[in-house]
Design an enzyme around this catalytic site. Structure first.
Site, PDB file in Angstrom:
ATOM      1  N   CYS A  17      -3.700   6.917   5.559  1.00  0.00           N
ATOM      2  CA  CYS A  17      -3.578   6.661   4.120  1.00  0.00           C
ATOM      3  C   CYS A  17      -4.866   7.015   3.391  1.00  0.00           C
ATOM      4  O   CYS A  17      -4.873   7.130   2.163  1.00  0.00           O
ATOM      5  CB  CYS A  17      -3.192   5.214   3.862  1.00  0.00           C
ATOM      6  SG  CYS A  17      -4.151   4.027   4.809  1.00  0.00           S
TER       7      CYS A  17
ATOM      8  N   GLU B 170       0.874  -1.167   0.000  1.00  0.00           N
ATOM      9  CA  GLU B 170       0.000   0.000   0.000  1.00  0.00           C
ATOM     10  C   GLU B 170       0.910   1.216   0.000  1.00  0.00           C
ATOM     11  O   GLU B 170       1.718   1.388   0.910  1.00  0.00           O
ATOM     12  CB  GLU B 170      -0.902  -0.002   1.236  1.00  0.00           C
ATOM     13  CG  GLU B 170      -1.848   1.178   1.275  1.00  0.00           C
ATOM     14  CD  GLU B 170      -2.480   1.351   2.624  1.00  0.00           C
ATOM     15  OE1 GLU B 170      -2.395   2.474   3.170  1.00  0.00           O
ATOM     16  OE2 GLU B 170      -3.033   0.373   3.162  1.00  0.00           O
TER      17      GLU B 170
END
Length: 526
Positions: free
Chosen positions: A300, A263
């Site tokens: 995020c 990620e």
């Protein structure tokens, strides 16, 4: 708190130059000396993980579930000592970390339930058709099996839930894979406490010691050695695009390439449609001021991009958002490096051609360190489209408002965006049908499409998709949050024409585990 590396649930003697954690709120070093792992530590950890894999992958599902629950119990027993250390190493408030500890133990128990029920292995049985012409069909049975030792990189922004016993570790252990964790250097003390808890659980449950190892490093050498080691079968990473790309490159250059599930960042666009702005501009401004600055913007899924068409409603939204942002107190960022990077990147974006500062929070208290004031900037869509730098992530309490002249220009902005973890649409129900084309464009670039909410806050459940098209992640078919995260660490294996007594229990005719299976194209427990 022991600062030595843990290799196969045993502390190993360390030497050489140690490092210590830094309290980002004070800039001072914390107690505890931690020692980077050696090449021998890396090799021993993975060799013993490989040996443990032979027994652990076929461990009775009830025993594996008990192990996951025991880890949760051991972490819970650490209580305030763990929360206090995590807060000192991260600058995050105790209340946030207490919630994160609950999430960490909750997802361990979620995977325990998944493993104990057992149907997650996707057992498929096609029985023999000996009378079929022109050729008979053999008996073929398939299920998912564990890959082998998994290397997990701890993340900076979640010292518990995405770290040593976080979702990646829980999912890999649930799949039947031993885990070697590379602790994040920003919170080694927190990592040490949780690593010890996992080993206590392993010993309590009588598991092979190689099922878990925890290694430290103040730089990049240990991480690189772990990825390149021949016994590593998969890698997980949550962090920057630069870091994730480097690991992917290493993994692909091995003699035998392996999957990396990385990620790597997202700007998480939010589309503010006209009717929504006209009806509830103040409400939306308050909601997004809170979301942009939550946890100092260190998520995020932070909404780093706001998209709207020029209107009176947008003007009211801007006024309310600016007022709210200016009144939000700066918060401590996770590390001095993250703080410095935020200051550099946010200032650079604000200085780009056509960009103006819509609002900036006041600086922190005198003498405070690593406190990031929120900043929201504004740019016209035409300038945004001509400047790729404006499409890059600024990790922290920052967002860029892109103002389009009309719907066509808003569509052009959507076409220019890269892959995202989330995309949000703020809209009234009766205006959504007018924007079908825009919605389809956004669905093509995102992992999670949100209506009238905020992207910050990721529910841990079976339906969650935390992952999106490149460069948000390198493989959008998988999630790193929720029970389906387990599928990153398995592969399908088929048995053809095997004697029933030699088949795994999941594939036997009698179905002794009573799991759901697909038998001759029917979902059944028979």
């Amino acid at each position: 708190m022991n600062g030595n590396n843990i290799v196969a649930c045993e502390y190993v003697a360390s030497s050489g130059q140690s490092f210590s954690a830094i309290n980002p709120a004070t800039g001072k070093n914390l107690d505890g000396d931690f020692y980077p792992a050696t090449d021998a530590d890396v090799n021993n950890a993975l060799q013993q993980a490989t040996e443990a894999f032979e027994a652990y992958r076929s461990l009775d599902k009830d025993k594996k579930a008990a192990f996951l629950r025991q880890i949760a119990e051991e972490i819970t027993s650490l209580g305030s000592a763990l929360v206090d250390r995590a807060s000192a190493e991260s600058g995050l408030p105790a209340a946030r970390l207490l919630g994160e500890m609950g999430r960490t133990t909750g997802q361990l128990r979620m995977f325990a339930d998944l493993v104990q029920e057992g149907s997650w292995v996707n057992a498929i049985i096609d029985t023999a058709l000996l009378e079929r012409t022109p050729l008979p069909r053999p008996d073929i049975r398939r299920m998912l099996v564990a890959l082998g030792p998994v290397v997990v990189f701890g993340a900076s922004n979640f010292p518990l839930a995405f770290s040593v016993a976080g979702g990646d570790t829980a999912a890999a252990l649930a799949a039947g894979c031993p885990v070697v964790v590379k602790a994040h250097p920003a919170h080694p003390g927190t990592s040490a406490m949780v690593g010890d808890a996992i080993c206590r659980a392993a010993k309590h449950c009588g598991l092979p010691q190689g099922v878990f190892s925890l290694l430290y490093d103040s730089g990049y050498e240990v991480g690189a050695a772990l990825v390149k080691h021949s016994q590593t079968k998969a890698v997980t990473f949550t962090g920057s695009f630069k870091g994730g790309s480097a690991l992917i490159k290493m993994a692909q250059e091995r003699p035998v390439p392996i999957p990396v599930f990385a990620e790597m960042g997202s700007i998480n666009p939010v589309v503010l449609l006209p009717q929504a702005l006209n009806k509830r501009a103040d409400e939306l401004a308050a909601k997004y001021a809170a979301s942009i600055t939550l946890g100092a913007g260190q998520f995020c899924t932070n909404p780093g991009l706001l998209l709207a068409i020029r209107s009176d409603g947008l003007n009211q939204f801007k006024t309310s958002l600016a007022t709210a942002i200016k009144n939000i107190q700066p918060a401590t960022m996770l590390t001095p490096g993250i703080f410095n990077n935020y200051q550099t990147l946010s200032s650079a974006v604000a200085a780009e051609k056509g960009v103006s500062v819509l609002a900036q929070a006041e600086a922190g208290e005198s003498g405070a360190v690593n406190q990031a004031p929120a900043l929201v900037a504004e740019v016209a869509a035409q300038e945004f489209l001509s400047n790729p730098k404006l499409m890059e992530e600024v990790f922290g309490p920052f967002s860029l408002l892109v103002v389009a002249d009309d719907e066509a220009q808003l569509n052009a902005v959507a076409d220019a965006l890269q892959g995202q973890l989330t995309t949000t649409i703020m809209a009234e129900d009766d205006e959504l049908p007018e924007y079908t084309g825009l919605l389809n464009k956004l669905a093509n670039i995102t992992g999670r499409l949100i209506l009238n909410g905020v992207p910050t806050g990721v529910e841990v459940c079976a339906a969650m998709q935390h992952g999106g098209p490149y460069p948000a992640t390198n493989d959008s078919r998988y999630t790193s949050v929720g029970s389906t995260a387990i599928y990153r660490f398995v592969r399908p294996l088929a048995w053809q024409d095997w004697h029933p007594s030699l088949l795994p229990d999941e594939l036997k005719d009698s179905n002794p585990l009573r799991i759901w299976r697909q038998v001759n194209n029917h979902i059944t427990k028979d």
